[in-house]
Design a protein around this motif. Sequence first.
Motif, PDB file in Angstrom:
ATOM      1  N   ASP A  44       0.819  -1.215   0.000  1.00 45.52           N
ATOM      2  CA  ASP A  44       0.000   0.000   0.000  1.00 45.52           C
ATOM      3  C   ASP A  44       0.850   1.261   0.000  1.00 45.52           C
ATOM      4  OD1 ASP A  44      -2.251  -1.553  -0.049  1.00 45.52           O
ATOM      5  OD2 ASP A  44      -2.723  -1.336   2.079  1.00 45.52           O
ATOM      6  N   ILE A  45       1.870   1.310   0.885  1.00 44.47           N
ATOM      7  CA  ILE A  45       2.703   2.510   0.961  1.00 44.47           C
ATOM      8  C   ILE A  45       3.545   2.671  -0.292  1.00 44.47           C
ATOM      9  CG2 ILE A  45       4.518   1.280   2.248  1.00 44.47           C
ATOM     10  CD1 ILE A  45       3.549   4.987   2.615  1.00 44.47           C
ATOM     11  N   LEU A  46       4.002   1.565  -0.871  1.00 42.98           N
ATOM     12  CA  LEU A  46       4.779   1.654  -2.108  1.00 42.98           C
ATOM     13  C   LEU A  46       3.924   2.169  -3.262  1.00 42.98           C
ATOM     14  CD1 LEU A  46       6.883  -1.630  -1.889  1.00 42.98           C
ATOM     15  CD2 LEU A  46       7.814   0.685  -2.064  1.00 42.98           C
ATOM     16  N   MET A  47       2.705   1.722  -3.352  1.00 41.32           N
ATOM     17  CA  MET A  47       1.829   2.173  -4.439  1.00 41.32           C
ATOM     18  C   MET A  47       1.523   3.659  -4.327  1.00 41.32           C
ATOM     19  SD  MET A  47       1.438  -0.438  -6.406  1.00 41.32           S
ATOM     20  CE  MET A  47       0.027  -0.076  -7.447  1.00 41.32           C
ATOM     21  N   LYS A  48       1.552   4.181  -3.103  1.00 37.63           N
ATOM     22  CA  LYS A  48       1.332   5.616  -2.920  1.00 37.63           C
ATOM     23  C   LYS A  48       2.556   6.434  -3.319  1.00 37.63           C
ATOM     24  CE  LYS A  48      -1.928   5.132   0.943  1.00 37.63           C
ATOM     25  NZ  LYS A  48      -2.142   5.357   2.408  1.00 37.63           N
ATOM     26  N   HIS A  92      15.492   7.123  -3.330  1.00 34.43           N
ATOM     27  CA  HIS A  92      16.213   6.367  -2.314  1.00 34.43           C
ATOM     28  C   HIS A  92      15.698   6.731  -0.921  1.00 34.43           C
ATOM     29  CE1 HIS A  92      19.580   5.236   0.332  1.00 34.43           C
ATOM     30  NE2 HIS A  92      19.931   4.373  -0.612  1.00 34.43           N
ATOM     31  N   SER A  93      15.466   8.016  -0.691  1.00 33.29           N
ATOM     32  CA  SER A  93      15.013   8.457   0.632  1.00 33.29           C
ATOM     33  C   SER A  93      13.622   7.923   0.950  1.00 33.29           C
ATOM     34  CB  SER A  93      15.030   9.986   0.731  1.00 33.29           C
ATOM     35  OG  SER A  93      14.230  10.574  -0.275  1.00 33.29           O
ATOM     36  N   GLU A  94      12.739   7.832  -0.050  1.00 29.80           N
ATOM     37  CA  GLU A  94      11.398   7.277   0.187  1.00 29.80           C
ATOM     38  C   GLU A  94      11.477   5.798   0.552  1.00 29.80           C
ATOM     39  OE1 GLU A  94       8.484   9.936  -2.682  1.00 29.80           O
ATOM     40  OE2 GLU A  94       9.773   8.420  -3.587  1.00 29.80           O
ATOM     41  N   LEU A  95      12.291   5.042  -0.179  1.00 27.73           N
ATOM     42  CA  LEU A  95      12.455   3.630   0.149  1.00 27.73           C
ATOM     43  C   LEU A  95      13.073   3.474   1.530  1.00 27.73           C
ATOM     44  CD1 LEU A  95      12.331   0.638  -0.610  1.00 27.73           C
ATOM     45  CD2 LEU A  95      14.561   0.908  -1.737  1.00 27.73           C
ATOM     46  N   TYR A  96      14.042   4.328   1.842  1.00 25.61           N
ATOM     47  CA  TYR A  96      14.684   4.285   3.157  1.00 25.61           C
ATOM     48  C   TYR A  96      13.654   4.499   4.266  1.00 25.61           C
ATOM     49  CZ  TYR A  96      18.154   5.115   6.812  1.00 25.61           C
ATOM     50  OH  TYR A  96      18.900   5.022   7.950  1.00 25.61           O
ATOM     51  N   ASP A  97      12.831   5.518   4.111  1.00 27.37           N
ATOM     52  CA  ASP A  97      11.834   5.824   5.145  1.00 27.37           C
ATOM     53  C   ASP A  97      10.831   4.687   5.318  1.00 27.37           C
ATOM     54  OD1 ASP A  97      13.018   8.254   5.591  1.00 27.37           O
ATOM     55  OD2 ASP A  97      11.583   9.401   4.388  1.00 27.37           O
ATOM     56  N   PRO A 136      10.878   8.849 -13.933  1.00 25.57           N
ATOM     57  CA  PRO A 136      10.146   9.787 -13.068  1.00 25.57           C
ATOM     58  C   PRO A 136      10.132   9.329 -11.616  1.00 25.57           C
ATOM     59  CG  PRO A 136       8.604   8.452 -14.300  1.00 25.57           C
ATOM     60  CD  PRO A 136       9.970   8.106 -14.821  1.00 25.57           C
ATOM     61  N   ILE A 137      10.179  10.299 -10.703  1.00 25.02           N
ATOM     62  CA  ILE A 137      10.018  10.051  -9.270  1.00 25.02           C
ATOM     63  C   ILE A 137       9.079  11.116  -8.710  1.00 25.02           C
ATOM     64  CG2 ILE A 137      12.223   8.875  -8.884  1.00 25.02           C
ATOM     65  CD1 ILE A 137      13.416  11.545  -8.078  1.00 25.02           C
ATOM     66  N   HIS A 138       8.627  10.905  -7.485  1.00 21.75           N
ATOM     67  CA  HIS A 138       7.638  11.817  -6.891  1.00 21.75           C
ATOM     68  C   HIS A 138       6.446  11.976  -7.837  1.00 21.75           C
ATOM     69  CE1 HIS A 138      11.393  13.639  -4.840  1.00 21.75           C
ATOM     70  NE2 HIS A 138      10.811  12.810  -3.989  1.00 21.75           N
ATOM     71  N   GLY A 139       5.978  10.848  -8.367  1.00 20.94           N
ATOM     72  CA  GLY A 139       4.949  10.912  -9.389  1.00 20.94           C
ATOM     73  C   GLY A 139       5.599  11.359 -10.684  1.00 20.94           C
ATOM     74  N   ILE A 140       5.385  12.591 -11.054  1.00 23.32           N
ATOM     75  CA  ILE A 140       6.063  13.174 -12.210  1.00 23.32           C
ATOM     76  C   ILE A 140       6.681  14.516 -11.833  1.00 23.32           C
ATOM     77  CG2 ILE A 140       4.046  14.385 -13.106  1.00 23.32           C
ATOM     78  CD1 ILE A 140       6.722  12.469 -15.141  1.00 23.32           C
TER      79      ILE A 140
END
Length: 474
Positions: A77-81, A122-127, A234-238
């Motif tokens: 769920d968090i990854l899909m967001k 990387h920071s999103e995966l880390y968190d 793309p990261i952070h959506g777009i």
Amino acid sequence: MSAESSKSNPPLQALLPINFLIIGGGIAGLACALALRRVGHRVTVLERTDKVTARGDGGVRLPPNLTKILFHWGLKDILMKKASITKRLIFMRYETGERLGEHVWDEEMLKETRGVFMMLTHSELYDILYDAATGLGAQVRYNANAVELDPAEELVRLDTGEELSADVLIGADGGFGVCRAAILGNGVRGKGTGLAVYDTIVPSSSLPEYAEEIREWHGQFVAFGNRHAIVAYPIHGIEDIAFQFYAPDNEHEGKYGSNPTVDVLSVVDGISPQLAVVAKVARKAVRVSIQEHPDLEDWVHPHGRLVIIGEAAHPFPPSTIQGTAMAIEDGAVLAKLFSHLSEERQIESFLYAFQELRQERANTVRHGEFASVMYMTADGERATTRDENMRRKAAAGRNVLDGERDCDAASKWEEYRVIFGYDCEDEADDWWVQWGMLRERALDRESIHASSVPSLLDLYPMMSSVQVTSTDGE
């Protein structure tokens, strides 16, 4: 359990919980901590830097063999967001901007792998990993710099003089850390390849037309050049686009964690005008030298309970697809094995089982990633042949990474299927069923047999009461 599920069933809990000390609090260390906490072990993570530095920056790609693990751990769920999902690769020529073709991921293949192809920072995966690991009780200590190890005593000394011990030490401190050095017994430098990756982020607002194209592509693009290449997605959506520029480099010290100090325009010689626009608006880049390391014979210290994982065991070329995946697979396999721990005597056998299960897989994939880097940055006749083949397949409406003949295409599909479809946790379960349980049963039988045979001390009282008659009649 299907990887498409957003929640995971409770995993098997170890009958004998023990203490693990993980040296290195990056992605590999946190993922391993999460995996071990899920099966009931006590875990402390030591990270030499502060949390902001450890979180890092830039983008990271998560292939299906990785996302299926994270889904299984209840993180879908968090990854899909947070993440974008890629469906295709677009290939271009670095010097001209010419579009060479595309490769659309086969839906049936992805369905069979039980994962998806994601992109995030990387920071999103880390968190995500940090929150999940600490939420289950893992302890993470920052600014805890390990400078000396004593594997025989399972002891770690920090630069402050503090000493810490555990039942098992796990080295997740990368290719330059003290744990790899402890296994090797010497320096940890690899051999320079003459290439470096320059990792940066470009705000989509600076490239509105380009960002719209990436949104329409639902994926990432790669630009091939002579000793140069670009990977972008793309990261952070777009909102932003992660860029990795590959370029010649004669230095050997750059690594992740360094400050972003490089002006991208200074390293993009010969770039096409349309791609040069990207370089002009890119933030300062982190330079990461691409070094090639020999395969290690041992991942387990011969005189103590120290095992290395992730980049400490198998340093990948920076920014390639499978480096992060292999590190997290390591932690998943180690935890699966130690979920069966019931007696202390099993610890060493589980460590060597981990090495047996992971070495060939990680080394084979790592060699393939090095080959991909050389493929992207090829020059001369090899590059000409590569580009002509892609143009011809694109003109025929084919995926440009397909093989030349039906058998080659099947072979290429099989290569992707094996890498993406691999389930490391299933492999660990298979090892336990085929080898671990059999060994335990054999040991139980030996124990029962030994306990049923009286010892000399048991027989001594009986022997002393027997009257022995001499043949001489005395």
